[in-house]
Design an enzyme around this catalytic site. Sequence first.
Site, mmCIF file in Angstrom:
data_model
loop_
_atom_site.group_PDB
_atom_site.id
_atom_site.type_symbol
_atom_site.label_atom_id
_atom_site.label_comp_id
_atom_site.label_asym_id
_atom_site.label_seq_id
_atom_site.Cartn_x
_atom_site.Cartn_y
_atom_site.Cartn_z
ATOM 1 N N LEU A 39 1.029 -0.923 -0.030
ATOM 2 C CA LEU A 39 0.220 0.058 -0.026
ATOM 3 C C LEU A 39 0.880 1.288 0.584
ATOM 4 C CD1 LEU A 39 -3.375 -0.905 2.409
ATOM 5 C CD2 LEU A 39 -3.358 -1.376 -0.239
ATOM 6 N N TYR A 82 3.031 -8.476 -9.938
ATOM 7 C CA TYR A 82 2.235 -7.306 -10.242
ATOM 8 C C TYR A 82 3.256 -6.055 -9.846
ATOM 9 C CZ TYR A 82 -1.286 -9.342 -13.276
ATOM 10 O OH TYR A 82 -2.047 -8.891 -14.449
ATOM 11 N N THR A 125 6.894 -5.015 -18.758
ATOM 12 C CA THR A 125 6.803 -4.041 -19.680
ATOM 13 C C THR A 125 7.012 -3.939 -20.619
ATOM 14 O OG1 THR A 125 6.597 -1.771 -20.193
ATOM 15 C CG2 THR A 125 8.770 -2.963 -18.071
ATOM 16 N N ASP A 126 5.900 -3.458 -22.020
ATOM 17 C CA ASP A 126 6.871 -3.230 -23.445
ATOM 18 C C ASP A 126 8.025 -1.910 -23.261
ATOM 19 O OD1 ASP A 126 6.040 -0.689 -23.217
ATOM 20 O OD2 ASP A 126 4.240 -1.109 -24.947
ATOM 21 N N GLU A 127 8.224 -1.258 -22.393
ATOM 22 C CA GLU A 127 9.696 -0.283 -22.175
ATOM 23 C C GLU A 127 10.592 -1.179 -21.977
ATOM 24 O OE1 GLU A 127 9.189 2.855 -19.691
ATOM 25 O OE2 GLU A 127 6.784 2.728 -20.188
ATOM 26 N N TYR A 152 12.928 3.508 -14.236
ATOM 27 C CA TYR A 152 12.220 2.150 -13.891
ATOM 28 C C TYR A 152 12.275 1.525 -15.161
ATOM 29 C CZ TYR A 152 7.601 0.182 -15.265
ATOM 30 O OH TYR A 152 6.113 -0.779 -15.918
ATOM 31 N N LYS A 156 12.725 -2.665 -14.565
ATOM 32 C CA LYS A 156 11.674 -3.628 -15.217
ATOM 33 C C LYS A 156 12.671 -4.920 -15.729
ATOM 34 C CE LYS A 156 7.616 -4.593 -14.383
ATOM 35 N NZ LYS A 156 7.205 -5.084 -13.350
ATOM 36 N N PRO A 194 -5.863 9.164 -16.907
ATOM 37 C CA PRO A 194 -6.506 9.603 -15.691
ATOM 38 C C PRO A 194 -5.898 11.173 -15.151
ATOM 39 C CG PRO A 194 -5.009 7.535 -14.717
ATOM 40 C CD PRO A 194 -4.994 7.607 -16.775
#
Length: 336
Positions: A39, A82, A125-127, A152, A156, A194
């Site tokens: 959290l 995740y 991720t595709d990154e 980031y 990953k 968002p």
Amino acid sequence: MLEAMSSLLVTGGAGFIGSNFVHYVVQHTDHDVVVLDSLTYAGDEASLAGLPADRVRLVVGDVADAEQVDPLVAAADAVVHYAAESHNDNSLADPSAFLQTNIVGTYTLLEAARKHGTRFHHISTDEVYGDLELDDPEKFTPETPYNPSSPYSSTKAGSDLLVRAWVRSFGVEATISNCSNNYGPRQHVEKFIPRQITNLLDGVRPRLYGEGLNVRDWIHADDHSAAVLRILEAGRIGETYLIGADGEVNNREVIETILTEMGRSADDFDHVRDRPGHDMRYAIDAAKLREELGWEPQFTDFRSGLRDTIAWYRDNESWWRGQKAEVEAKYAKAGH
Ligand code: NAD
Ligand code: DAU
């Protein structure tokens, strides 16, 4: 191969995509879920609201805490990982949490999976592949060399390589998926879509980084969840599956669509400072997933998916209101 009624440990299950997966699993399977989530600012128990208490249990804890992780992995039939620090702009401001959670956290889970022989699925991720030119005829495939750009995406990429090494060296039964940009309900307001929707709901003009020609390959989070479930059920151990729904759109077009769907003029936005090292284009070739595992996306109309997402943010202000002021203060400081 998962039994029909299995117990899944979902790390990061109180975040955007992890919680989508938990809702999806409850609706479409008989599996039980334990969510392990610390959290952070990005996790919210409210994202798990309405789920049956006899099938979903939240454990608040850190994926890098071996003592806490070990018994949870031992008790699970499969781990779906995740949990991560997920936002590029934050990684540019301070990379340290990205190394700790994305690298050390993944290492900690892999060690527990090795010890207990637990099936492991790693969400990536595709990154990790870097970026493409706008006119590049090729898309990313599982064979594309790794070339990450940001703190980031480099963490990953590092976590993916740990998973591959634990498969090869220790026989851990793992799969990896690399997905493109997700959209849908319950995404933190720091993220592009968002942020613009909630700006407009607050009477503030959307913010486009630079010229806005950067292309992202949008996929609805429900389609991502369906693909992950399919890989858990039928994916081959040691394999990497790319997840994408042929949803390439540039950022300017996304903002124009949001504006017109919210009853505003398409040019009613501001250009702001670009992101340093900003990747130009991502594009996924998901042929392996489609042909080998028979997955097909259900959300093929981006405008209509965006319309539903706008409606969700309009109807669920109590979910996002607490995030908004701090995020905008951070962006103002960074010139975004
Ligand atoms: P998010 O930031 O919304 O959620 C991350 C969740 O992980 C939060 O609930 C947070 O509390 C939790 N978490 C963070 N550090 C933790 C720790 N040390 N221990 C336990 N829990 C921790 O992220 P998201 O957008 O839902 O992304 C989830 C995963 O999917 C990430 O691995 C990300 O790299 C990957 N991914 C995201 C996208 C996308 O478009 N958002 C696309 C492809 C892959
Ligand atoms: O490709 C998958 C990745 O997609 C995931 O691995 C990441 O976790 C996820 O955050 C996302 O990364 P991006 O950097 O592409 O997403 P973000 O929402 O931050 O930005 C999307 C695009 O919109 C990007 O080109 C930057 C731009 N942008 C972003 C913001 C917040 C703007 O133009 N204005 C903004 O206000």
